[in-house]
Design a protein around this motif. Structure first.
Motif, PDB file in Angstrom:
ATOM      1  N   THR A   2      -2.286   3.233  -3.778  1.00  0.00           N
ATOM      2  CA  THR A   2      -3.009   2.254  -4.588  1.00  0.00           C
ATOM      3  C   THR A   2      -2.923   0.860  -3.980  1.00  0.00           C
ATOM      4  N   TRP A   3      -3.794  -0.019  -4.464  1.00  0.00           N
ATOM      5  CA  TRP A   3      -3.810  -1.419  -4.036  1.00  0.00           C
ATOM      6  C   TRP A   3      -2.437  -2.052  -4.242  1.00  0.00           C
ATOM      7  N   GLU A   4      -1.851  -1.823  -5.424  1.00  0.00           N
ATOM      8  CA  GLU A   4      -0.547  -2.413  -5.737  1.00  0.00           C
ATOM      9  C   GLU A   4       0.536  -1.907  -4.796  1.00  0.00           C
ATOM     10  N   LYS A   7       0.088  -3.591  -1.353  1.00  0.00           N
ATOM     11  CA  LYS A   7       0.565  -4.971  -1.392  1.00  0.00           C
ATOM     12  C   LYS A   7       2.088  -5.000  -1.426  1.00  0.00           C
TER      13      LYS A   7
END
Length: 79
Positions: A2-4, A7
């Motif tokens: 996922t994006w999270e 990051k």
């Protein structure tokens, strides 16, 4: 992933080098990571190392850009 998670992975890389830079430099690189994540771009280890070298005054931003261009040219034959 996922994006999270991506990051968080970039931030974890930065955290490995936290003792090599000032808190202000850490915050600036963290800001870059956050802004790139907004654009769905994520820092890898080499990217973090490049920014640390700039923050430590080892190279200028222009020199970093040239080094990145050379790496891309070698890896993918991109001009």
């Amino acid at each position: 992933m996922t994006w999270e998670m991506k990051k968080a992975q970039s931030i974890a890389i930065l955290d490995k080098y936290k003792d090599q830079i000032s808190q202000e430099a850490y915050d600036r690189i963290l800001w870059v990571i956050g802004n790139q994540a907004i654009e769905d771009m994520f820092m890898d280890e080499q990217g973090v190392k490049d920014l640390i070298r700039v923050e430590n005054g080892e190279i200028t931003t222009d020199e970093m850009v040239e080094e990145i261009k050379q790496r891309y040219q070698k890896k993918w034959g991109v001009a």
